[in-house]
Design a protein around this motif. Structure first.
Motif, PDB file in Angstrom:
ATOM      1  N   GLU A 121      20.649 -76.985 -15.006  1.00  0.00           N
ATOM      2  CA  GLU A 121      21.195 -76.283 -16.176  1.00  0.00           C
ATOM      3  C   GLU A 121      22.443 -75.475 -15.807  1.00  0.00           C
ATOM      4  N   ASP A 122      22.658 -75.238 -14.530  1.00  0.00           N
ATOM      5  CA  ASP A 122      23.835 -74.485 -14.088  1.00  0.00           C
ATOM      6  C   ASP A 122      25.062 -75.378 -13.905  1.00  0.00           C
ATOM      7  N   THR A 123      24.894 -76.671 -14.048  1.00  0.00           N
ATOM      8  CA  THR A 123      26.024 -77.586 -13.925  1.00  0.00           C
ATOM      9  C   THR A 123      27.043 -77.312 -15.027  1.00  0.00           C
ATOM     10  N   ALA A 124      28.268 -77.008 -14.624  1.00  0.00           N
ATOM     11  CA  ALA A 124      29.302 -76.650 -15.586  1.00  0.00           C
ATOM     12  C   ALA A 124      30.613 -76.412 -14.847  1.00  0.00           C
ATOM     13  N   VAL A 125      31.665 -76.307 -15.627  1.00  0.00           N
ATOM     14  CA  VAL A 125      32.922 -75.789 -15.096  1.00  0.00           C
ATOM     15  C   VAL A 125      32.875 -74.275 -15.269  1.00  0.00           C
ATOM     16  N   TYR A 126      33.101 -73.565 -14.187  1.00  0.00           N
ATOM     17  CA  TYR A 126      33.042 -72.110 -14.205  1.00  0.00           C
ATOM     18  C   TYR A 126      34.459 -71.548 -14.245  1.00  0.00           C
ATOM     19  N   TYR A 127      34.666 -70.630 -15.175  1.00  0.00           N
ATOM     20  CA  TYR A 127      35.971 -70.013 -15.365  1.00  0.00           C
ATOM     21  C   TYR A 127      35.885 -68.514 -15.088  1.00  0.00           C
ATOM     22  N   CYS A 128      36.884 -68.002 -14.383  1.00  0.00           N
ATOM     23  CA  CYS A 128      36.977 -66.559 -14.268  1.00  0.00           C
ATOM     24  C   CYS A 128      37.991 -66.055 -15.287  1.00  0.00           C
ATOM     25  N   ALA A 129      37.826 -64.812 -15.681  1.00  0.00           N
ATOM     26  CA  ALA A 129      38.681 -64.237 -16.707  1.00  0.00           C
ATOM     27  C   ALA A 129      38.945 -62.778 -16.394  1.00  0.00           C
ATOM     28  N   ALA A 130      40.079 -62.299 -16.831  1.00  0.00           N
ATOM     29  CA  ALA A 130      40.467 -60.911 -16.593  1.00  0.00           C
ATOM     30  C   ALA A 130      40.908 -60.272 -17.904  1.00  0.00           C
ATOM     31  N   GLY A 131      40.539 -59.030 -18.088  1.00  0.00           N
ATOM     32  CA  GLY A 131      40.944 -58.310 -19.285  1.00  0.00           C
ATOM     33  C   GLY A 131      41.096 -56.840 -19.000  1.00  0.00           C
ATOM     34  N   SER A 132      42.054 -56.207 -19.658  1.00  0.00           N
ATOM     35  CA  SER A 132      42.284 -54.774 -19.453  1.00  0.00           C
ATOM     36  C   SER A 132      41.640 -53.930 -20.533  1.00  0.00           C
ATOM     37  N   ARG A 133      41.139 -54.599 -21.581  1.00  0.00           N
ATOM     38  CA  ARG A 133      40.576 -53.842 -22.706  1.00  0.00           C
ATOM     39  C   ARG A 133      39.094 -54.108 -22.890  1.00  0.00           C
ATOM     40  N   VAL A 134      38.457 -54.619 -21.854  1.00  0.00           N
ATOM     41  CA  VAL A 134      37.035 -54.931 -21.942  1.00  0.00           C
ATOM     42  C   VAL A 134      36.228 -53.643 -21.938  1.00  0.00           C
ATOM     43  N   ILE A 135      35.316 -53.519 -22.853  1.00  0.00           N
ATOM     44  CA  ILE A 135      34.427 -52.368 -22.909  1.00  0.00           C
ATOM     45  C   ILE A 135      32.994 -52.866 -22.877  1.00  0.00           C
ATOM     46  N   LEU A 136      32.071 -51.930 -22.760  1.00  0.00           N
ATOM     47  CA  LEU A 136      30.677 -52.331 -22.605  1.00  0.00           C
ATOM     48  C   LEU A 136      30.200 -53.201 -23.762  1.00  0.00           C
TER      49      LEU A 136
END
Length: 125
Positions: free
Chosen positions: A88-103
């Motif tokens: 089930e973990d088979t996938a393309v994994y993407y990293c992402a960055a954001g400066s406005r991410v909040i909880l």
């Protein structure tokens, strides 16, 4: 800002794998970081996120207890340590960055401004 993800590959069920994502072109410690994945025929889904000071993390229920997100601000890199992998973990994994991410929006793809190219993880059973 550029994100370069690496570390994907073909593994057996039960194996471990560590993904890395290096950020360049800006100040890494200013960004909250996330990992998302997209399996064949499915929509992109949240996996894990970590805020700038690593004080707050979040995980999808499907990976909680198996995956750990961490960051090294000195190396401008975020990691995703994955254990007990299954098909089930088979996938393309993407990293992402954001400066406005909040909880409240850490799990939402729309909260992130920059995306890496993805790294493929294939788990054979």
């Amino acid at each position: 800002v550029q994100l370069q993800a690496s570390g994907g590959g073909l593994v057996q069920a039960g194996d471990s794998l560590r993904l890395s994502c290096a950020l360049s072109g800006s100040t890494f410690r200013s960004y909250h970081m996330g990992w998302f994945r997209q399996a064949p025929g499915k929509e992109r889904e949240f996996v894990a996120a970590i805020r700038t000071n690593a004080g707050s993390t979040a995980y999808a229920d499907s990976v909680k207890g198996r995956f750990t997100i961490s960051r090294d601000n000195a190396r401008n890199t975020v990691y995703l340590q994955m254990h007990s992998l299954n098909s089930e973990d088979t996938a393309v994994y993407y990293c992402a960055a954001g400066s406005r991410v909040i909880l409240s929006n850490m799990r939402s793809a729309s909260a992130y401004d920059y995306w890496g190219q993805g790294t493929l993880v294939t788990v054979s059973s």
